[in-house]
Design an enzyme around this catalytic site. Structure first.
Site, PDB file in Angstrom:
ATOM      1  N   LYS A 219     -16.532  20.330  -2.199  1.00 30.28           N
ATOM      2  CA  LYS A 219     -16.854  20.341  -3.635  1.00 30.28           C
ATOM      3  C   LYS A 219     -17.967  21.351  -3.840  1.00 30.28           C
ATOM      4  O   LYS A 219     -18.736  21.621  -2.909  1.00 30.28           O
ATOM      5  CB  LYS A 219     -17.322  18.950  -4.083  1.00 30.28           C
ATOM      6  CG  LYS A 219     -17.203  18.701  -5.565  1.00 30.28           C
ATOM      7  CD  LYS A 219     -15.809  18.306  -5.997  1.00 30.28           C
ATOM      8  CE  LYS A 219     -15.661  18.310  -7.500  1.00 30.28           C
ATOM      9  NZ  LYS A 219     -14.365  17.780  -7.924  1.00 30.28           N
TER      10      LYS A 219
ATOM     11  N   ASP B  61     -13.201  21.915 -12.041  1.00 32.81           N
ATOM     12  CA  ASP B  61     -13.670  20.551 -12.299  1.00 32.81           C
ATOM     13  C   ASP B  61     -14.367  20.646 -13.660  1.00 32.81           C
ATOM     14  O   ASP B  61     -14.041  21.550 -14.451  1.00 32.81           O
ATOM     15  CB  ASP B  61     -14.615  20.068 -11.176  1.00 32.81           C
ATOM     16  CG  ASP B  61     -14.971  18.580 -11.286  1.00 32.81           C
ATOM     17  OD1 ASP B  61     -14.116  17.743 -10.976  1.00 32.81           O
ATOM     18  OD2 ASP B  61     -16.102  18.245 -11.713  1.00 32.81           O
TER      19      ASP B  61
END
Ligand code: NDP
Length: 453
Positions: A126, A166
């Site tokens: 991430k 995201d």
């Protein structure tokens, strides 16, 4: 928790004391897998727990960029390369002012098990930056993305680490990031997913997380002999996940009563239909406006402004059958969870990552709510990202129907696997335990097979 598991948790608290979101995610996970790793023959899995929590690599970097007034701005960028035992690191980039190490580490940790659940060969990662895209011009967004990628390009690649979008990173940002990567490396490769369809993106990728979420809800309801037809649904957020969640609910005959953004909540008892959704998508994706504008167009709806400091969120205090939190982490606290139970909701499926706090999750469990955590319920996004990687490797573009069918199959398989793991190791319909255990066992086996690395 058993002593050995507790020791792993305590060691993390000591090493990283100021990372509450990471602590929360790890605690829920360890509670789920604790009984699985307690005894022979699976006690061997204990050996991987501390390595699962410690990222393989954490990259933190400076992002200098010049705003439209000619002023130098500095942001902080991150990439957490959490675990590559199942494949290249894979996970989104988040641009939001709240981004810090704790939030990205919790997201990277969750991503490992989510990717494992998809059955595709993807490790977990991430990244992102504490950059606030709100109010920035298109030129500023492009300059920021280019500066961010100038550093990130050194650490990613189609066989090592493949980021996606995201919060705050949609197709526009992925386009700018991809363009800069290509320019730096002089290489056209599937290094990012969520790309535009004309340059290697997969059809259905924008829709995938929201659609997948509703395919999961459908599978859970089917398991109970029920369907989404006629169900009243609460949705939070108005971003990528929320928009396509609403679209799929409408396609399946459900009724959507709510949506929100970071400034407030819309409650529309008449239902947010296709036309209203189209208005909302234009408002958010093209005009980049605020949800408060909805009531100017649809005055019968109610708008409640929020500062974020309120004790509870009115969105979760509406009578309904299903709830789909699709905004951000910890958006459902214990009061919200009590409201959800009191208002008759039977199913909570998480589109966002970790939107329910620990106390809220316990309230759902006690009330017997069908509760599917984000790592299983929102896996459709990364699943189609995995399919985008396959298409890029083949240099082919699959049809919309083909990708959608594969997405449905993957979500059904995830449902079957988490149900089975719940029945085998925990209790029927405990999808939190089922998701953690099913996701974990596969990663743990791969880690053990690959030795101490
Ligand atoms: P977007 O940036 O497209 O949308 C986020 C939405 O959440 C916006 O409506 C935003 O409002 C709202 N929001 C943000 N912060 C808050 C807050 N503090 N309180 C209330 N509302 C808030 O992001 P995505 O839709 O992509 O992501 C939403 C969630 O889904 C995240 O948790 C993400 O990690 C998760 N997710 C996303 C995937 C994807 O494919 N995109 C895949 C799997 C999970 P505003 O417009 O005011 O900022």
């Amino acid at each position: 928790m058993h002593k050995a598991t507790q020791e792993v948790y305590n060691a993390m608290l000591q090493k990283d004391p100021n990372q509450p979101e990471l602590h929360q995610a790890v605690k829920v996970f360890l509670n789920s897998i604790d009984s699985v790793v307690a005894d022979e023959p699976r006690i061997v899995y204990h050996k991987v727990l501390d390595r699962l929590i410690e990222p393989e690599r954490t990259i933190i970097f400076r992002i200098p960029w010049i705003d439209d007034n000619g002023k130098l701005q500095i942001n902080r960028g991150f990439r957490i390369q959490q675990n590559s035992s199942l494949g290249p690191y894979k996970g989104g980039l988040r641009f939001h002012p709240s981004v810090n190490l704790s939030i990205l580490r919790f997201l990277a940790f969750e991503q490992v098990f989510k990717n494992s659940l998809t059955g595709l060969p993807m490790g977990g990662g991430k990244g992102g930056a504490d950059f606030n895209p709100k109010g920035k011009s298109d030129n500023e967004i492009m300059k920021f993305c280019q500066s961010f990628m100038t550093e990130l390009a050194k650490h990613i690649g189609s066989n090592t680490d493949v980021p996606a979008g995201d919060m705050g990173v949609g197709s526009r940002e992925i386009g700018y990031l991809f363009g800069q990567y290509k320019r730096i490396q002089n290489e056209v490769t599937g290094v990012l997913t969520g790309k535009g369809v004309s340059f290697g993106g997969s059809l259905i990728r924008p829709e995938a997380t929201g659609y997948g979420l509703i395919y999961m809800a459908q599978a859970v309801l089917k398991g109970e002999g029920d369907t989404l037809e006629g169900k009243k649904c609460l949705v939070s957020g108005t971003g990528n996940v929320a928009q396509f969640t609403v679209q799929k609910i409408l396609q399946l005959g459900g009724k959507v009563l709510t949506m929100s953004d970071s400034n407030g909540v819309i409650i529309d008892e008449e239902g947010i239909d296709e036309d209203k959704l189209a208005y909302m998508m234009n408002l958010k994706n093209v005009k980049r406006g605020r949800i408060s504008e909805y009531i100017t167009r649809y005055p019968s709806a109610k708008y409640i402004a929020r500062s974020g400091a309120e004790e509870y969120n009115e969105l979760w205090n509406v009578k309904a059958d299903c709830a789909f939190p699709c905004a951000t982490q910890n958006e459902i606290n214990e009061i919200d969870a009590q409201h959800i139970v009191k208002n008759g909701v039977k199913l909570v499926c998480e589109g966002a990552n970790m939107p329910t706090n620990i106390e809220g999750q316990q309230i759902f469990k006690k009330a017997g709510i069908l509760y599917v955590p984000g790592k299983a319920a929102n896996a459709g996004g990364v699943a189609v990202s995995g399919l985008e990687m396959s298409q890029n490797s083949e240099r082919l573009s699959w049809t919309k129907e083909n990708v959608d069918e594969k997405l449905q199959q993957i979500m059904e398989t995830i449902y079957n696997n988490i149900s089975e793991a719940a029945d085998t190791y925990s209790t029927h319909n405990n999808f939190t335990d089922g998701a953690n255990i099913a996701g974990f066992l596969k990663v743990a086996d791969a880690m053990i097979a690959q030795g101490y690395v």
